[in-house]
Design a protein around this motif. Structure first.
Motif, PDB file in Angstrom:
ATOM      1  N   GLY A   1       0.987  -1.702   0.058  1.00 37.06           N
ATOM      2  CA  GLY A   1      -0.541   0.091  -0.226  1.00 37.06           C
ATOM      3  C   GLY A   1       1.041   1.080  -0.436  1.00 37.06           C
ATOM      4  N   PHE A   2       0.363   2.136   0.346  1.00 38.05           N
ATOM      5  CA  PHE A   2       1.051   3.855  -0.129  1.00 38.05           C
ATOM      6  C   PHE A   2       1.624   4.205   0.999  1.00 38.05           C
ATOM      7  CE2 PHE A   2      -0.900   5.570  -3.346  1.00 38.05           C
ATOM      8  CZ  PHE A   2      -2.130   5.177  -3.807  1.00 38.05           C
ATOM      9  N   PHE A   3       2.689   4.361   0.977  1.00 37.49           N
ATOM     10  CA  PHE A   3       3.342   5.448   2.147  1.00 37.49           C
ATOM     11  C   PHE A   3       3.835   4.280   3.402  1.00 37.49           C
ATOM     12  CE2 PHE A   3       0.219   8.995   1.093  1.00 37.49           C
ATOM     13  CZ  PHE A   3       0.663   9.322   1.339  1.00 37.49           C
ATOM     14  N   VAL A   4       4.024   2.585   3.115  1.00 36.32           N
ATOM     15  CA  VAL A   4       4.513   2.377   3.688  1.00 36.32           C
ATOM     16  C   VAL A   4       5.113   2.282   4.567  1.00 36.32           C
ATOM     17  CG1 VAL A   4       4.770  -0.502   4.582  1.00 36.32           C
ATOM     18  CG2 VAL A   4       2.735   0.229   3.366  1.00 36.32           C
ATOM     19  N   PHE A   5       6.451   2.383   3.988  1.00 39.99           N
ATOM     20  CA  PHE A   5       8.661   2.534   4.200  1.00 39.99           C
ATOM     21  C   PHE A   5       8.476   3.954   4.363  1.00 39.99           C
ATOM     22  CE2 PHE A   5       8.584  -1.559   2.334  1.00 39.99           C
ATOM     23  CZ  PHE A   5       8.228  -2.138   3.253  1.00 39.99           C
ATOM     24  N   SER A   6       7.630   5.156   3.882  1.00 40.48           N
ATOM     25  CA  SER A   6       7.952   5.989   4.437  1.00 40.48           C
ATOM     26  C   SER A   6       8.340   7.066   5.248  1.00 40.48           C
ATOM     27  CB  SER A   6       6.935   7.331   3.562  1.00 40.48           C
ATOM     28  OG  SER A   6       5.655   6.794   4.973  1.00 40.48           O
ATOM     29  N   GLY A   7       9.234   7.949   5.508  1.00 43.80           N
ATOM     30  CA  GLY A   7      10.010   7.697   6.645  1.00 43.80           C
ATOM     31  C   GLY A   7      10.918   7.352   7.213  1.00 43.80           C
ATOM     32  N   CYS A   8      11.284   5.973   6.607  1.00 47.21           N
ATOM     33  CA  CYS A   8      12.482   5.563   7.455  1.00 47.21           C
ATOM     34  C   CYS A   8      13.760   6.178   7.084  1.00 47.21           C
ATOM     35  CB  CYS A   8      11.963   3.858   6.643  1.00 47.21           C
ATOM     36  SG  CYS A   8      10.608   3.909   7.494  1.00 47.21           S
ATOM     37  N   ARG A   9      14.011   7.172   7.421  1.00 45.44           N
ATOM     38  CA  ARG A   9      15.567   7.702   6.854  1.00 45.44           C
ATOM     39  C   ARG A   9      17.140   6.721   6.860  1.00 45.44           C
ATOM     40  NH1 ARG A   9      11.817  11.091   7.244  1.00 45.44           N
ATOM     41  NH2 ARG A   9      11.467  12.983   8.009  1.00 45.44           N
ATOM     42  N   SER A  10      16.917   5.829   8.058  1.00 47.14           N
ATOM     43  CA  SER A  10      17.854   4.790   8.131  1.00 47.14           C
ATOM     44  C   SER A  10      18.127   3.445   6.742  1.00 47.14           C
ATOM     45  CB  SER A  10      18.479   4.389   9.076  1.00 47.14           C
ATOM     46  OG  SER A  10      17.269   3.790   9.646  1.00 47.14           O
ATOM     47  N   LEU A  11      17.239   3.550   6.460  1.00 46.31           N
ATOM     48  CA  LEU A  11      16.915   2.406   5.259  1.00 46.31           C
ATOM     49  C   LEU A  11      17.742   2.973   3.973  1.00 46.31           C
ATOM     50  CD1 LEU A  11      15.358   0.254   5.177  1.00 46.31           C
ATOM     51  CD2 LEU A  11      13.498   1.448   3.981  1.00 46.31           C
ATOM     52  N   LYS A  12      18.490   2.087   3.874  1.00 53.21           N
ATOM     53  CA  LYS A  12      19.390   2.229   2.732  1.00 53.21           C
ATOM     54  C   LYS A  12      19.773   0.702   1.252  1.00 53.21           C
ATOM     55  CE  LYS A  12      22.804   2.931   6.168  1.00 53.21           C
ATOM     56  NZ  LYS A  12      24.600   3.005   6.235  1.00 53.21           N
ATOM     57  N   THR A  13      18.794  -0.481   2.107  1.00 54.44           N
ATOM     58  CA  THR A  13      18.627  -1.336   0.531  1.00 54.44           C
ATOM     59  C   THR A  13      16.655  -2.076   1.053  1.00 54.44           C
ATOM     60  OG1 THR A  13      21.236  -2.207   0.025  1.00 54.44           O
ATOM     61  CG2 THR A  13      19.022  -3.356  -0.673  1.00 54.44           C
ATOM     62  N   VAL A  14      16.576  -1.434  -0.006  1.00 54.89           N
ATOM     63  CA  VAL A  14      15.361  -3.145  -0.038  1.00 54.89           C
ATOM     64  C   VAL A  14      15.175  -3.539  -1.700  1.00 54.89           C
ATOM     65  CG1 VAL A  14      12.553  -2.418  -0.255  1.00 54.89           C
ATOM     66  CG2 VAL A  14      14.125  -1.293   1.004  1.00 54.89           C
ATOM     67  N   THR A  15      14.585  -4.912  -1.676  1.00 54.80           N
ATOM     68  CA  THR A  15      14.488  -5.673  -2.724  1.00 54.80           C
ATOM     69  C   THR A  15      12.785  -5.962  -2.640  1.00 54.80           C
ATOM     70  OG1 THR A  15      16.572  -6.486  -2.252  1.00 54.80           O
ATOM     71  CG2 THR A  15      15.817  -7.831  -3.280  1.00 54.80           C
ATOM     72  N   ILE A  16      12.658  -5.802  -3.349  1.00 55.80           N
ATOM     73  CA  ILE A  16      11.391  -5.978  -4.053  1.00 55.80           C
ATOM     74  C   ILE A  16      11.238  -7.225  -4.907  1.00 55.80           C
ATOM     75  CG2 ILE A  16       8.565  -4.876  -5.096  1.00 55.80           C
ATOM     76  CD1 ILE A  16       9.783  -2.331  -3.851  1.00 55.80           C
ATOM     77  N   PRO A  17      10.011  -8.453  -4.681  1.00 55.34           N
ATOM     78  CA  PRO A  17      10.203  -9.890  -5.968  1.00 55.34           C
ATOM     79  C   PRO A  17       9.359  -9.225  -7.271  1.00 55.34           C
ATOM     80  CG  PRO A  17       9.222  -9.705  -3.943  1.00 55.34           C
ATOM     81  CD  PRO A  17       9.635  -8.645  -3.384  1.00 55.34           C
ATOM     82  N   ALA A  18       9.374  -9.755  -7.746  1.00 50.86           N
ATOM     83  CA  ALA A  18       9.185 -10.191  -9.180  1.00 50.86           C
ATOM     84  C   ALA A  18       7.197 -10.140  -8.690  1.00 50.86           C
ATOM     85  CB  ALA A  18       9.337 -11.118 -10.588  1.00 50.86           C
ATOM     86  N   SER A  19       7.003 -11.088  -7.764  1.00 56.25           N
ATOM     87  CA  SER A  19       5.500 -11.391  -7.328  1.00 56.25           C
ATOM     88  C   SER A  19       4.733 -10.245  -7.246  1.00 56.25           C
ATOM     89  CB  SER A  19       5.664 -12.303  -6.470  1.00 56.25           C
ATOM     90  OG  SER A  19       5.758 -11.884  -5.069  1.00 56.25           O
ATOM     91  N   VAL A  20       5.273  -8.661  -6.367  1.00 52.65           N
ATOM     92  CA  VAL A  20       4.753  -7.480  -6.188  1.00 52.65           C
ATOM     93  C   VAL A  20       3.325  -6.831  -7.423  1.00 52.65           C
ATOM     94  CG1 VAL A  20       4.957  -5.477  -5.209  1.00 52.65           C
ATOM     95  CG2 VAL A  20       6.307  -7.303  -4.522  1.00 52.65           C
ATOM     96  N   ASP A  21       2.238  -7.194  -7.718  1.00 53.40           N
ATOM     97  CA  ASP A  21       1.155  -6.999  -8.920  1.00 53.40           C
ATOM     98  C   ASP A  21       1.308  -5.124  -8.741  1.00 53.40           C
ATOM     99  OD1 ASP A  21       1.525  -9.295 -10.066  1.00 53.40           O
ATOM    100  OD2 ASP A  21       0.050 -10.094  -8.430  1.00 53.40           O
ATOM    101  N   TYR A  22       0.860  -4.710  -7.659  1.00 52.96           N
ATOM    102  CA  TYR A  22       0.918  -3.351  -7.348  1.00 52.96           C
ATOM    103  C   TYR A  22       1.387  -3.209  -5.832  1.00 52.96           C
ATOM    104  CZ  TYR A  22      -1.633  -0.054  -5.697  1.00 52.96           C
ATOM    105  OH  TYR A  22      -2.878   1.806  -5.136  1.00 52.96           O
ATOM    106  N   VAL A  23       2.241  -1.171  -6.248  1.00 56.30           N
ATOM    107  CA  VAL A  23       2.763  -1.027  -4.915  1.00 56.30           C
ATOM    108  C   VAL A  23       2.094   0.518  -5.112  1.00 56.30           C
ATOM    109  CG1 VAL A  23       5.136  -0.260  -4.853  1.00 56.30           C
ATOM    110  CG2 VAL A  23       4.966  -2.710  -6.048  1.00 56.30           C
ATOM    111  N   GLY A  24       1.505   0.868  -4.001  1.00 52.44           N
ATOM    112  CA  GLY A  24       0.657   2.168  -3.891  1.00 52.44           C
ATOM    113  C   GLY A  24       1.764   3.280  -4.310  1.00 52.44           C
TER     114      GLY A  24
END
Length: 108
Positions: free
Chosen positions: A45-68
């Motif tokens: 959904g929308f804004f799920v990781f917003s504001g995670c300022r220390s976040l450096k790496t995110v891996t999203i699999p090909a299985s994800v059909d929708y991202v807000g």
């Protein structure tokens, strides 16, 4: 370095009804630097990781059909790795909040 692997039972989606709880959980992890989303996740959904300022790496699999939209709003110095070769049509146009994406990513 703190990492998190999101583990869900199959058929659970990260959409608005789960968003509030997930945001609380993710934002409560101090110095979170890496997230690997499992292939069982189909939607985020929308804004799920917003504001995670220390976040450096995110891996999203090909299985994800929708991202807000604005999934990573307020994040900087972030590397987005997506297994899909290009942005799926159903993903919101502003999903990455302007952050460069590594399409066709495969784990080393």
């Amino acid at each position: 370095m703190k990492n998190i692997s999101l583990v869900f039972h199959h058929n659970i989606h990260l959409v608005d009804n789960f968003k509030s709880e997930l945001i609380k959980q993710v934002k409560s992890i101090v110095n979170l630097e890496s997230i690997n989303i499992p292939s069982s996740v189909k939607e985020i959904g929308f804004f799920v990781f917003s504001g995670c300022r220390s976040l450096k790496t995110v891996t999203i699999p090909a299985s994800v059909d929708y991202v807000g939209g604005d999934l990573f709003k307020g994040c900087s110095n972030l590397t987005l790795n997506c297994e899909a070769d290009s942005k799926p049509a159903e993903w919101e146009s502003n999903w990455s909040s302007g952050i460069e994406v590594n399409w066709g990513y495969t784990a080393e």
